[in-house]
Design a protein around this motif. Structure first.
Motif, PDB file in Angstrom:
ATOM      1  N   THR A   1       0.586   3.506  -3.487  1.00 18.27           N
ATOM      2  CA  THR A   1      -0.213   4.726  -3.388  1.00 18.27           C
ATOM      3  C   THR A   1       0.614   6.004  -3.499  1.00 18.27           C
ATOM      4  O   THR A   1       0.039   7.095  -3.474  1.00 18.27           O
ATOM      5  CB  THR A   1      -1.032   4.740  -2.082  1.00 18.27           C
TER       6      THR A   1
ATOM      7  N   VAL B   1       0.841  -1.208   0.000  1.00 19.21           N
ATOM      8  CA  VAL B   1       0.000   0.000   0.000  1.00 19.21           C
ATOM      9  C   VAL B   1       0.869   1.248   0.000  1.00 19.21           C
ATOM     10  O   VAL B   1       0.622   2.188  -0.762  1.00 19.21           O
ATOM     11  CB  VAL B   1      -0.986  -0.006   1.191  1.00 19.21           C
TER      12      VAL B   1
ATOM     13  N   SER C   1       5.076   4.022 -11.532  1.00 18.85           N
ATOM     14  CA  SER C   1       3.916   4.547 -10.797  1.00 18.85           C
ATOM     15  C   SER C   1       2.745   4.798 -11.742  1.00 18.85           C
ATOM     16  O   SER C   1       1.590   4.631 -11.363  1.00 18.85           O
ATOM     17  CB  SER C   1       4.272   5.813 -10.026  1.00 18.85           C
TER      18      SER C   1
ATOM     19  N   ARG D   1      -8.146   7.379  -4.903  1.00 22.57           N
ATOM     20  CA  ARG D   1      -7.596   6.171  -5.548  1.00 22.57           C
ATOM     21  C   ARG D   1      -6.730   5.387  -4.563  1.00 22.57           C
ATOM     22  O   ARG D   1      -6.752   4.163  -4.548  1.00 22.57           O
ATOM     23  CB  ARG D   1      -6.771   6.542  -6.774  1.00 22.57           C
ATOM     24  N   ALA D   2      -5.969   6.110  -3.760  1.00 21.89           N
ATOM     25  CA  ALA D   2      -5.127   5.449  -2.759  1.00 21.89           C
ATOM     26  C   ALA D   2      -5.988   4.676  -1.764  1.00 21.89           C
ATOM     27  O   ALA D   2      -5.650   3.553  -1.370  1.00 21.89           O
ATOM     28  CB  ALA D   2      -4.266   6.480  -2.031  1.00 21.89           C
TER      29      ALA D   2
ATOM     30  N   VAL E   1      -7.078   1.330  -3.243  1.00 20.98           N
ATOM     31  CA  VAL E   1      -6.019   0.310  -3.186  1.00 20.98           C
ATOM     32  C   VAL E   1      -5.906  -0.234  -1.770  1.00 20.98           C
ATOM     33  O   VAL E   1      -5.857  -1.449  -1.551  1.00 20.98           O
ATOM     34  CB  VAL E   1      -4.667   0.881  -3.664  1.00 20.98           C
ATOM     35  N   GLU E   2      -5.877   0.658  -0.785  1.00 23.26           N
ATOM     36  CA  GLU E   2      -5.758   0.233   0.612  1.00 23.26           C
ATOM     37  C   GLU E   2      -6.940  -0.642   1.021  1.00 23.26           C
ATOM     38  O   GLU E   2      -6.761  -1.671   1.686  1.00 23.26           O
ATOM     39  CB  GLU E   2      -5.672   1.459   1.524  1.00 23.26           C
TER      40      GLU E   2
ATOM     41  N   VAL F   1      -5.419   1.165 -11.471  1.00 25.55           N
ATOM     42  CA  VAL F   1      -6.516   1.567 -10.576  1.00 25.55           C
ATOM     43  C   VAL F   1      -7.663   2.151 -11.395  1.00 25.55           C
ATOM     44  O   VAL F   1      -8.825   1.822 -11.167  1.00 25.55           O
ATOM     45  CB  VAL F   1      -6.027   2.575  -9.504  1.00 25.55           C
TER      46      VAL F   1
ATOM     47  N   LEU G   1      -0.650   8.742  -5.989  1.00 25.34           N
ATOM     48  CA  LEU G   1      -2.059   8.586  -6.355  1.00 25.34           C
ATOM     49  C   LEU G   1      -2.903   9.612  -5.603  1.00 25.34           C
ATOM     50  O   LEU G   1      -2.599   9.958  -4.465  1.00 25.34           O
ATOM     51  CB  LEU G   1      -2.571   7.192  -5.982  1.00 25.34           C
TER      52      LEU G   1
END
Length: 153
Positions: free
Chosen positions: A17, A13, A141, A24-25, A28-29, A148, A20
Motif C-alpha cells: 500500500t 499490506v 510499486s 485502493r490501499a 488491498v487491506e 489493484v 497507493l
C-alpha cells in the motif's frame, strides 16, 4: 511466539500500500484481512487459488509470491538436527499448520513438540522477513497499483 514472528498479511499490506491512494490501499487491506483464519493469522491455504500469473490476478498474486518460500523455511527451522521419520513427521505437521492456521501456530507447535531443542523464534522471524523482502524486491510499486486497478474491473 507471535511477537517474534512477523505477520505475513500485515507485512504485505504495509509493503503493497505504499504510494497507493487511501481507497485502493483499503481494498488491498480488506482482501488480505478477509483471508485470515479465526486465530487472526494468515494461513497460506488461503492463497492456493490465487496463482502467479501477474497483475491480472490482483495484488494477492504478489502475496503468494512473497510467501512462496515459507514452507521450506519453517520446515528447515523446525527440523534442525533431525533425520528420518521424525523429521518427515514434523515437516508434514508444520506444513499442515502453516497452511491451515498460519506461521505462529506452526512455530508454536514445533517448539512444543521439541522442548529439549532450542528453536529460536526470532531467528525464524528474521529468515521469513528476509525472504519476503527478497521475493518482493523485483516488484515495482506501479505493478501493484496496476494490479489493484485491473482487479476491480
Amino acid at each position: 511466539m507471535a511477537d517474534q514472528i512477523p505477520d505475513a498479511g500485515t507485512f504485505f499490506v504495509e509493503w503493497a500500500t505504499r504510494g497507493l491512494p487511501a481507497g485502493r490501499a483499503l481494498e488491498v487491506e480488506s482482501a488480505v484481512n478477509g483471508r485470515r483464519c479465526q486465530n487472526g493469522w494468515f494461513p497460506l491455504e488461503s492463497l492456493d487459488s490465487i496463482g502467479s500469473k501477474g497483475f491480472w490476478r490482483g495484488p494477492l498474486t504478489y502475496l503468494a509470491r512473497m510467501t512462496s518460500d515459507d514452507t521450506a523455511i519453517l520446515q528447515r527451522w523446525a527440523t534442525d538436527g533431525l533425520r528420518g521419520e521424525s523429521r518427515t513427521r514434523i515437516e508434514a505437521t508444520v506444513d499442515h499448520l502453516l497452511h491451515q492456521q498460519g506461521h505462529a501456530a506452526a512455530a508454536t507447535w514445533a517448539v512444543a513438540v521439541r522442548p529439549r531443542t532450542y528453536l529460536d523464534a526470532s531467528i525464524l522471524g528474521d529468515k521469513l522477513a528476509a525472504a519476503w523482502e527478497y521475493n518482493l524486491g523485483s516488484i515495482r510499486s506501479k505493478d501493484v497499483a496496476k494490479s489493484v486497478r485491473r482487479w476491480n474491473r
